[in-house]
Design an enzyme around this catalytic site. Structure first.
Site, PDB file in Angstrom:
ATOM      1  N   ARG A 123     -41.204 -33.476 128.008  1.00 47.65           N
ATOM      2  CA  ARG A 123     -42.487 -32.573 127.901  1.00 47.65           C
ATOM      3  C   ARG A 123     -42.125 -31.749 126.796  1.00 47.65           C
ATOM      4  O   ARG A 123     -42.730 -30.426 126.778  1.00 47.65           O
ATOM      5  CB  ARG A 123     -42.899 -31.981 129.014  1.00 47.65           C
ATOM      6  N   SER A 136     -50.768 -33.306 134.855  1.00 50.42           N
ATOM      7  CA  SER A 136     -49.796 -32.399 135.553  1.00 50.42           C
ATOM      8  C   SER A 136     -49.977 -31.147 135.040  1.00 50.42           C
ATOM      9  O   SER A 136     -49.886 -30.903 133.812  1.00 50.42           O
ATOM     10  CB  SER A 136     -48.546 -33.144 135.431  1.00 50.42           C
ATOM     11  N   GLU A 166     -47.296 -26.822 132.205  1.00 45.80           N
ATOM     12  CA  GLU A 166     -46.809 -27.830 131.018  1.00 45.80           C
ATOM     13  C   GLU A 166     -48.263 -27.644 130.144  1.00 45.80           C
ATOM     14  O   GLU A 166     -48.357 -28.089 128.803  1.00 45.80           O
ATOM     15  CB  GLU A 166     -47.072 -28.995 131.839  1.00 45.80           C
TER      16      GLU A 166
HETATM   17  N1  EPU Z   1     -44.954 -36.250 145.457  1.00 48.18           N
HETATM   18  C1  EPU Z   1     -45.255 -35.424 146.356  1.00 48.18           C
HETATM   19  N2  EPU Z   1     -46.354 -34.855 146.796  1.00 48.18           N
HETATM   20  C2  EPU Z   1     -47.284 -35.053 145.839  1.00 48.18           C
HETATM   21  C3  EPU Z   1     -46.746 -35.526 144.565  1.00 48.18           C
HETATM   22  C4  EPU Z   1     -45.653 -35.985 144.417  1.00 48.18           C
HETATM   23  O1  EPU Z   1     -44.117 -35.573 147.591  1.00 48.18           O
HETATM   24  O2  EPU Z   1     -48.398 -34.388 146.036  1.00 48.18           O
HETATM   25  C5  EPU Z   1     -43.716 -36.915 145.250  1.00 48.18           C
HETATM   26  C6  EPU Z   1     -43.909 -38.471 145.166  1.00 48.18           C
HETATM   27  O3  EPU Z   1     -44.055 -39.003 146.356  1.00 48.18           O
HETATM   28  C7  EPU Z   1     -42.705 -38.906 144.407  1.00 48.18           C
HETATM   29  C8  EPU Z   1     -42.387 -37.817 143.622  1.00 48.18           C
HETATM   30  O4  EPU Z   1     -42.778 -36.646 143.763  1.00 48.18           O
HETATM   31  O5  EPU Z   1     -41.548 -39.098 145.217  1.00 48.18           O
HETATM   32  C9  EPU Z   1     -42.966 -38.109 142.194  1.00 48.18           C
HETATM   33  O6  EPU Z   1     -44.319 -38.070 142.070  1.00 48.18           O
HETATM   34  P1  EPU Z   1     -44.923 -38.997 140.828  1.00 48.18           P
HETATM   35  O7  EPU Z   1     -44.424 -40.321 140.794  1.00 48.18           O
HETATM   36  O8  EPU Z   1     -46.312 -38.985 140.913  1.00 48.18           O
HETATM   37  O9  EPU Z   1     -44.739 -38.233 139.359  1.00 48.18           O
HETATM   38  P2  EPU Z   1     -44.702 -36.912 139.137  1.00 48.18           P
HETATM   39  O10 EPU Z   1     -43.217 -36.455 138.969  1.00 48.18           O
HETATM   40  O11 EPU Z   1     -45.224 -35.817 140.118  1.00 48.18           O
HETATM   41  C10 EPU Z   1     -44.658 -37.385 136.626  1.00 48.18           C
HETATM   42  C11 EPU Z   1     -45.443 -36.734 135.322  1.00 48.18           C
HETATM   43  C12 EPU Z   1     -46.840 -37.459 135.422  1.00 48.18           C
HETATM   44  C13 EPU Z   1     -46.480 -39.118 135.312  1.00 48.18           C
HETATM   45  C14 EPU Z   1     -45.991 -39.389 136.589  1.00 48.18           C
HETATM   46  C15 EPU Z   1     -45.381 -40.933 136.767  1.00 48.18           C
HETATM   47  C16 EPU Z   1     -44.688 -34.483 134.738  1.00 48.18           C
HETATM   48  C17 EPU Z   1     -44.928 -33.322 134.880  1.00 48.18           C
HETATM   49  N3  EPU Z   1     -45.672 -35.553 135.179  1.00 48.18           N
HETATM   50  O12 EPU Z   1     -45.311 -36.664 137.664  1.00 48.18           O
HETATM   51  O13 EPU Z   1     -47.436 -37.402 134.089  1.00 48.18           O
HETATM   52  O14 EPU Z   1     -47.892 -39.919 135.324  1.00 48.18           O
HETATM   53  O15 EPU Z   1     -44.560 -38.648 136.529  1.00 48.18           O
HETATM   54  O16 EPU Z   1     -44.355 -41.223 135.647  1.00 48.18           O
HETATM   55  O17 EPU Z   1     -43.525 -34.995 134.261  1.00 48.18           O
HETATM   56  C18 EPU Z   1     -48.944 -35.549 133.047  1.00 48.18           C
HETATM   57  O18 EPU Z   1     -47.858 -35.331 132.529  1.00 48.18           O
HETATM   58  O19 EPU Z   1     -49.921 -35.316 132.994  1.00 48.18           O
HETATM   59  C19 EPU Z   1     -48.829 -36.711 134.170  1.00 48.18           C
HETATM   60  C20 EPU Z   1     -49.641 -36.967 134.996  1.00 48.18           C
END
Ligand code: EPU
Length: 336
Positions: free
Chosen positions: A164, A237, A332
């Protein structure tokens, strides 16, 4: 090219925040971008670049000129045995471009389906999702220097891409306008299915992995988890997933055996959504701002939120996470 005054920005940012730009201009070609940079009004006012408005939070009116980048065009500039090199103008809509690549069987960005925004802003924060970052496919970035109006091509390395992050968020901030991006795609499909629920989703769809099927699976997952900005204002995010040392991670793991984290070099990247959920903020509101009930990393505008209300919620979340886990959450989204 028409410069408008006192322009309402509510429809031009996915958070749906009301803010007024003193001046506003839409730039539909490279010529128009070059022309505005030479103009008196540009030289005498602060400027703000706006693409799809999907990673920005307005906390006040903008007392300067907002430039909406809208130059379009896609051109194959080279082909070799395994790759195709495509130069794409900055104003092309990202998600439509992803579909276009899939239609042509060019592999590389199919996992980045449904991300809002335009091609020209994709390198700025090195958009990423489902195991892919846009840097993996960027050959070079064409920029116009604000200082002298010269056009330059920055190589992938010169862009200093990181999670990012890129030179465009750091030392080159406000120095350049990105006018086009050159991508390198594989002619043979390279399928990336290891992240999260992709394989499970493909199974539920009764299909085998292909560029189109992976992209559709990701679209399904995103639609289930993430709020659609055309109904609910948000900027994806809101925070980055924080990086912590191995020692800190082990300490947290000991106390919270279910913590979600991924190794990242020597460090560990913690899932901020998990931290926020455990801090008790998931689904909670503060004024007209709320933490999304399905994905805690996303802050939403419940209706008429101001940017300041969103920031107040963000600060409360940061304090809660810091208090519980001793971890700082970095925003972010670009706050203006
Ligand atoms: N999780 C929770 N609770 C929540 C949300 C997530 O426990 O409310 C846990 C999930 O169960 C999972 C882990 O956190 O084990 C990761 O969650 P997720 O796969 O949804 O991805 P993220 O790390 O929350 C990142 C990116 C997203 C992208 C997803 C999928 C960043 C800041 N965000 O989110 O990007 O779509 O991975 O690859 O790195 C964006 O940048 O706007 C964005 C949506």
């Amino acid at each position: 090219m028409q410069i408008k005054e006192n322009y309402l920005l509510k429809k031009l940012n996915t958070f749906g925040i009301q803010a007024i730009a003193k001046y506003f201009v839409e730039l539909n070609s490279l010529n128009e971008i070059q022309e505005i940079v030479q103009s008196k009004i540009f030289k005498e006012n602060p400027f703000l670049l706006l693409g799809g408005g999907s990673n920005i939070l307005f906390t006040k009116d903008f007392d300067g000129i907002v430039l909406k980048i809208n130059n379009k065009g896609k051109e194959i500039i080279a082909v070799d045995a395994d790759h195709v090199f495509l130069k794409v103008q900055a104003g092309e809509v990202w998600d439509a471009f992803v579909d276009y690549c899939i239609m042509n069987n060019w592999s590389g960005i199919e996992n980045l389906a449904l991300i809002p925004g335009i091609v020209g802003t994709s390198p700025v924060q090195n958009i990423g999702a489902y195991g892919v970052e846009v840097k993996d496919c960027i050959e070079s970035v064409e920029v116009l220097s604000i200082e002298d109006g010269k056009m330059t091509e920055l190589s992938n390395e010169e862009c200093k891409f990181a999670y990012r992050n890129s030179i465009f968020k750091q030392e080159a901030k406000n120095k350049y306008i990105i006018t086009a991006v050159t991508f390198k795609f594989s002619k043979k499909p390279i399928l990336i299915t290891h992240y999260g629920d992709i394989l499970k989703e493909l199974e539920n769809m009764f299909v085998s992995p292909s560029l189109e099927n992976i992209s559709n699976a990701i679209k399904n997952i995103r639609r289930r988890k993430l709020p659609d900005p055309s109904f609910t204002g948000n900027a994806g995010s809101f925070f980055k997933n924080p990086l912590v040392s191995k020692e800190k991670y082990n300490e947290l793991l000991h106390e919270y055996p279910k913590i979600r984290a991924f190794p990242s070099g020597e460090d560990y990247k913690l899932a901020a959504g998990w931290l926020i959920e455990k801090s008790g903020w998931k689904g909670k509101s503060l004024g007209n701002a709320a933490v999304h009930h399905k994905q805690a990393l996303v802050l939403i505008n419940k209706g008429d939120a101001t940017g300041k209300e969103i920031i107040a919620l963000a600060k409360a979340v940061q304090i809660a996470v810091k208090g519980l886990f001793g971890v700082e959450l970095e925003m972010e989204v670009n706050v203006v």
